[in-house]
Structures are given as structure tokens and as C-alpha cells.
Design a protein around this motif. Structure first.
Motif, PDB file in Angstrom:
ATOM      1  N   ALA A 132      -6.161 -37.748  -2.282  1.00  0.00           N
ATOM      2  CA  ALA A 132      -6.718 -37.902  -0.933  1.00  0.00           C
ATOM      3  C   ALA A 132      -6.896 -39.378  -0.601  1.00  0.00           C
ATOM      4  CB  ALA A 132      -8.049 -37.160  -0.813  1.00  0.00           C
ATOM      5  N   GLU A 169     -11.989 -47.486  -7.457  1.00  0.00           N
ATOM      6  CA  GLU A 169     -11.792 -46.326  -8.325  1.00  0.00           C
ATOM      7  C   GLU A 169     -12.608 -46.524  -9.604  1.00  0.00           C
ATOM      8  OE1 GLU A 169     -10.234 -43.194  -8.542  1.00  0.00           O
ATOM      9  OE2 GLU A 169     -11.157 -43.364 -10.534  1.00  0.00           O
ATOM     10  N   LEU A 219      -6.976 -36.055 -10.224  1.00  0.00           N
ATOM     11  CA  LEU A 219      -6.615 -34.718 -10.701  1.00  0.00           C
ATOM     12  C   LEU A 219      -5.193 -34.322 -10.323  1.00  0.00           C
ATOM     13  CD1 LEU A 219      -9.848 -32.634 -10.066  1.00  0.00           C
ATOM     14  CD2 LEU A 219      -8.916 -33.383 -12.250  1.00  0.00           C
ATOM     15  N   GLY A 232       1.331 -27.099  -7.202  1.00  0.00           N
ATOM     16  CA  GLY A 232       1.647 -26.020  -6.261  1.00  0.00           C
ATOM     17  C   GLY A 232       0.997 -26.313  -4.915  1.00  0.00           C
ATOM     18  N   VAL A 262     -18.925 -46.412  -7.637  1.00  0.00           N
ATOM     19  CA  VAL A 262     -19.709 -46.527  -6.396  1.00  0.00           C
ATOM     20  C   VAL A 262     -20.911 -45.589  -6.511  1.00  0.00           C
ATOM     21  CG1 VAL A 262     -19.680 -46.183  -3.897  1.00  0.00           C
ATOM     22  CG2 VAL A 262     -17.652 -47.094  -5.049  1.00  0.00           C
ATOM     23  N   GLU A 295     -11.151 -33.144  -1.871  1.00  0.00           N
ATOM     24  CA  GLU A 295     -12.104 -32.186  -2.424  1.00  0.00           C
ATOM     25  C   GLU A 295     -13.548 -32.560  -2.075  1.00  0.00           C
ATOM     26  OE1 GLU A 295     -10.894 -30.935  -6.342  1.00  0.00           O
ATOM     27  OE2 GLU A 295     -12.845 -29.988  -6.698  1.00  0.00           O
ATOM     28  N   LEU A 353      -4.232 -29.309  -3.087  1.00  0.00           N
ATOM     29  CA  LEU A 353      -3.406 -30.527  -2.948  1.00  0.00           C
ATOM     30  C   LEU A 353      -3.005 -30.710  -1.486  1.00  0.00           C
ATOM     31  CD1 LEU A 353      -1.121 -30.150  -6.086  1.00  0.00           C
ATOM     32  CD2 LEU A 353      -2.835 -31.922  -5.713  1.00  0.00           C
TER      33      LEU A 353
END
Ligand SMILES: Cc1cc2nc3c(=O)[nH]c(=O)nc-3n(C[C@H](O)[C@H](O)[C@H](O)COP(=O)(O)OP(=O)(O)OC[C@H]3O[C@@H](n4cnc5c(N)ncnc54)[C@H](O)[C@@H]3O)c2cc1C
Length: 532
Positions: A12, A31, A41, A48, A168, A494, A514
Motif C-alpha cells: 500500500a 519503514e 507482507l 492472489g 513511527v 490493511e 492485495l
């Protein structure tokens, strides 16, 4: 100082950063993990993606439309029509995924296997009417690498500041708007502060934090089991959910989670409680802690993952066993994710075809040899002894397990005309679809002496995805408790329940994770790029 901060280098965050660079904005991507794990992930995932109306579907004779997909989505996820933003995101996703996820990825060098998989067909609630799970040739590993490559080679690369090992902790505000974030270096604990006109939170879900998973356990699932394996990101701890909450952002549907029922311990764990989610063989018998078949409706995968979790959690002991033999395992055993699908991950066509035709011997040997939750036996008494040794008590009853296996095998012996067993009916049904026929045995007996050894797998609940999260509108702007956007704050992936704070509802048709990260990440980047 960069114009926009992206927190989280998963799929994302990467998609958001790509859009920002396309728009000529300067980006600071923070990150927490090391550079090796850039991609989050997605890099570990099977790859898929839920897509509608694709060339792969058409070539396979599947007629699909956004309207059909939306009806399935609502039925399966049981979305409340009054739940504005999850519903709006569901509708946006089914209409936009073809172009803004599928075509966009193809243009960036991502291709798909020819036959979409037919997952989550629905059990008591209708699910996918047609196959829609498009598997990336190269798994999520390739997907992540391709997008990272695009980022690193972007014509505006000079405007991208990538910083790893940065945890963060807080979102900063000034004059009623979001103005940046602060945190600590993962190694050494050095504090930092970063300022920008907009912040995109793309730090993933919270299912890597098992305490939090327990705290938000859904009431449909009884109490949380004593053992819950971790199938999420080690840094998916909900820290950024709290940070958004602290500045007035609304968190919704936190008890909507997508966990799995067939978790086993990772042979080489990289985090506490590290689990693998098996794709549970359909021809195996799914048994409770005593070795009794779970029922009256037998558990069979591919229909309703959430219900499998509910059934296992309803048992007196909240773990289960699957009983099979070597032949079944060779054809049907699979593990979700890139790591245990090397032929697809490494795009090796011959190896992939060999595994399909002759059985996945590599995976069989790996699991039997190295996974602590697999036991084998030449016969049932030996197997039961080893099952009980693994569990450390005498819970599994030889009589129960023998009764279960013999009555199932007797049905098969009688011939298909006389099958009166829901598992056998479902096996016949799934074999109508070619994508499943090649991966599902045709009525294989458990106690067939030529198919041994017998195998029992102890399976725990494994946490995976947060379906709920930070509430966002269709521009990925974070909303406050009054439903108003918080100036300068966006969320994607997510962290945002894949869009809207829970676009899937209670159940996901699979692959919208995804897909939802790509779409919501792109939208967050496009929206944040408009700040003045
Ligand atoms: C084995 C496996 C198989 C899967 N298979 C599929 C599949 O086939 N199809 C599908 O749709 N989905 C699948 N998924 C789910 C999918 O991969 C994830 O839902 C998706 O990749 C989440 O992406 P994200 O960018 O939102 O979050 P993440 O990938 O979790 O990325 C978030 C990033 O934020 C970083 N971060 C976290 N906290 C902080 C902090 N405080 N400060 C800075 N950085 C932070 C993390 O280190 C991480 O890199 C699978 C998942 C797994 C584990």
C-alpha cells in the motif's frame, strides 16, 4: 523537508509513493523494518488478487461483471447497507479493480496464471459465484519486487527519500492539521521527527499482535483459543492505529478479522509464534482434539474460511487434526505464501507443471521432515500414539479415529452413486472446475494400504488479516468521529481495512487484500498529491 510522508513500506505504501512521484511530489517513506524486507507482507504472500472481467476469466469461459461481484461481496461479507464507507469502498473496488489494479499491474510487468482459482464459494451465505482469484506468476514476491523496482527507477527518484529502521509512534499536528510524525530508530532508539504537509498511514493491520487479536476477538468465535499462531507481520502491532486514534481518527470493525483454521508452526520461525497457514487438503478428514470428525457439517476448505475458524473455536479444545495419507498430501497439501511455493515464486514453468502432475514431493518432505505439527504412522495405532505424544496426553482415541476413517472409506467403497457424505459431495462439486480438479483427489480412501504412510497434522488458529481499521472516505482521507476528514491525514491498505475501515465486511472473497492495498494505496497517493 518532503511534501508527503508515507508510513510503511508494504504494497500500500509503495503504491502511494509511486502515485506521489508520478505527480511530481517529494516523498519521505519511513519503514520500521530492514531494507531486505521492503515490500512488507506482499513479498511473503501467495499473490492472489480478486479481479473482475479479466482476459483470464474470459479465456476460461467465465462471464463476470462488477454487478455480480458486488452482489457476491455483499452476501458473503454481510455488509450493513447503513455502513457508508465500507459499502462505498466495496462498490468502488468491484468497479475499479479491473483497470486500476489489474491493468495497472500488467502495465508494470505483473502477469497472472491462466486459470483463476475458485475460492470462498460460500457455505451458509453465498460467496464467489465464479473464480476470481488471479495468482501472480511469481507470487506476491514478484509483485512486490516489480513495484519496488519501479519506485527505485522512477524518473522522479531524486524526490524519494527512503528510510529504513524507523519506528513511527505518533502523528504530529499543528494548527488543526496533521503536520508530520515522530518516532524512534529501531536500533539504538534515537528519536526523530519528520514534518510534511500530508501523512499517509500504510503501516498494515494489527494481527501480528496476538494480544490485540485476543482483545478484539469476534463474539461469533467463542473465546480466543489458548494458542493462536502469528501469520501476519512482526510489526503489524496496531501502533499506528493508536496514533491515528490519538489525533481523533475513527477506528472501525476491529473484530472483523480474516484468520485461518489450519495453522502449523513454521519449521524455521522468524518471529515468536510464527505460523504457516496450510491450504487444508479437501480429501483429509477434519477431526477434533479426540479424533472425532467435526460435524455434523464436515469441514472442507474453499467455501467459508471464517466458518472453519468458528467451528474449530466452538470445540472444547480449540485446535484440530487433519487425517490423510501420503497420496492425498502429495496432490493436495499446500501452504499459503511465496516461501512454500518456490516453483511459482521463481517462475519455473517446468517445476510448476511437474508438481501439479506428479505431486509436490518437495513440500511433502519439508513438512514431514521439519514441521513439528506433522506426524506419520504405518497404521492407525502407531499414528495415534504419535499424535498423543505430540500433544502430551491421551486425548486422541484410537476407537474414535478408526470409526471416523472407516465410515468415510466405506462410503467411498459403495461408489459415487451412493455417496451420502457432505465432504464427498463437495469434492465432486469442486472437481467440476478444472483449476480444482488438478489439485483435488477423486474420492481417495484414508486407510488405503497402498497410499501410506498415514499422516496427522495438528492445526491451530493462525491470525492473518485485519478486515477493519482506520475509517477513510473514497479519497483515502482519514475520518474523525463526526465523519469529517482530518486535514492532511490519509490511510491505505490493511491499516484502513483495505479501504473505508472495513470494505470486506465480516468475510472476504479472498484476493481483495492485495487488490485493496493497491487501489487504496494509489488513491491515497493521488489524493495526498493534491495538497497545496
Ligand atoms: C503468507 C501470506 C500470504 C498472503 N496471501 C495473500 C494473497 O494471496 N492474496 C491477498 O490478497 N492477500 C494475501 N495476503 C495478505 C496481504 O499480503 C496483506 O494484507 C498486504 O500485503 C498488506 O499490505 P500493507 O501494505 O497494507 O501492509 P504490510 O505489508 O503489513 O506493510 C506495512 C509496513 O509498515 C511497516 N510498519 C509497521 N509499523 C510501523 C511503524 N510503527 N513505523 C514504520 N513502519 C511500520 C511494516 O514493517 C510493514 O513493512 C497474504 C499474507 C500472508 C502473510
Amino acid at each position: 523537508m518532503s511534501e508527503v510522508i508515507v508510513i510503511g513500506g508494504g504494497i500500500a505504501g509503495i503504491c502511494a509513493a509511486l502515485e506521489l512521484l508520478d505527480a511530481g511530489r517529494s516523498v519521505l517513506l519511513l519503514e520500521r523494518d530492514t531494507e531486505d524486507n521492503f515490500g512488507g507482507l506482499a513479498k511473503e504472500s501467495f499473490g492472489g488478487i480478486f479481479l473482475v472481467g479479466t482476459p483470464e476469466q474470459r479465456r476460461a469461459g467465465i462471464r463476470d461483471t462488477p454487478e455480480l461481484a458486488l452482489a457476491d461481496w455483499h452476501a458473503f461479507g454481510e455488509l450493513d447497507p447503513a455502513d457508508r464507507w465500507p459499502c462505498a469502498w466495496a462498490e468502488a473496488y468491484v468497479h475499479r479493480c479491473h483497470d486500476e489494479v489489474g491493468v495497472w499491474l500488467r502495465e508494470r510487468g505483473v502477469g497472472f496464471l491462466p486459470a483463476p482459482h475458485w475460492v470462498e464459494r460460500g457455505q451458509f451465505t453465498p460467496g464467489n459465484s465464479v473464480p476470481r482469484f488471479h495468482i501472480v506468476w511469481g507470487t506476491g514476491h514478484h509483485l512486490a519486487l516489480r513495484l519496488i523496482e519501479r519506485l527505485r527507477n522512477h524518473p522522479q527518484r531524486a524526490r524519494l527519500d527512503l528510510r529504513f529502521g524507523q519506528r513511527v509512534e505518533s502523528v504530529l499536528t499543528a494548527d488543526g492539521a496533521v503536520a508530520g510524525c515522530s518516532g524512534f530508530a529501531e536500533a539504538g532508539g534515537e528519536p526523530f521527527e519528520a514534518r510534511a504537509g500530508a501523512v499517509i498511514v500504510a503501516a498494515g493491520g494489527f494481527n501480528g499482535n496476538i494480544e490485540r487479536v485476543r482483545q478484539h476477538w469476534h463474539e461469533d468465535w467463542n473465546s480466543p483459543p489458548p494458542v493462536i499462531l502469528n501469520g501476519s507481520h512482526r510489526y503489524a502491532d496496531g501502533r499506528l492505529h493508536d496514533a491515528v486514534d490519538a489525533v481523533g481518527g475513527r477506528l472501525t470493525h476491529l473484530d472483523a478479522m480474516w484468520n485461518y483454521a489450519a495453522g502449523v508452526r513454521h519449521p524455521r520461525p522468524r518471529k515468536p509464534g510464527h505460523g504457516l497457514s496450510l491450504v487444508p487438503p479437501r480429501s483429509a478428514l477434519w477431526l477434533d482434539w479426540r479424533g472425532r470428525r467435526i460435524g455434523p457439517m464436515p469441514l472442507v476448505t474453499g467455501f467459508d474460511t471464517r466458518d472453519l475458524v468458528a467451528q474449530v473455536c466452538a470445540q472444547e479444545r480449540q485446535y484440530s487434526w487433519q487425517l490423510m495419507n501420503r497420496r492425498i498430501a502429495l496432490k493436495e497439501l499446500a501452504v499459503s505464501g511465496a516461501e512454500f511455493n518456490p516453483s511459482i515464486r521463481d517462475r519455473k514453468k517446468l517445476a510448476f507443471l511437474r508438481d501439479l502432475l506428479f505431486g509436490n514431493r518437495w513440500l511433502y518432505d519439508e513438512m514431514i521432515g521439519n514441521c513439528a505439527d506433522f506426524v506419520t504412522g504405518r497404521d492407525l495405532p502407531e499414528l495415534v500414539k504419535r499424535m498423543n505424544a505430540l500433544q502430551g496426553d491421551d486425548a486422541v482415541s484410537l476407537d474414535e479415529i478408526r470409526a471416523a476413517a472407516e465410515s468415510y472409506d466405506a462410503q467411498i467403497d459403495r461408489g459415487q452413486t451412493f455417496h451420502n457424505d457432505e465432504q464427498l459431495r463437495r469434492i465432486a462439486y469442486v472437481r467440476h472446475w478444472k483449476g480444482d480438479r488438478i489439485r483435488t483427489c477423486k474420492f481417495r480412501k484414508i486407510l488405503d494400504p497402498d497410499a501410506g504412510p498415514l499422516i496427522a497434522v495438528r492445526e491451530f488458529i493462525i491470525s492473518r488479516k485485519s478486515l477493519g481499521g482506520i475509517q477513510t472516505d473514497l479519497q483515502s482521507r482519514v475520518l474523525d468521529h463526526a465523519g469529517q476528514p482530518i486535514a492532511g491525514l490519509y490511510a491505505a491498505g490493511e491499516a484502513a481495512g483495505f479501504g473505508g475501515g472495513g470494505m470486506h465486511g465480516l468475510r472476504a472473497l479472498e484476493g481483495g487484500f492485495l487488490g485493496g492495498c493497491v487501489l487504496s494505496g494509489r488513491i491515497a497517493g493521488q489524493s495526498a498529491a493534491t495538497i497545496t
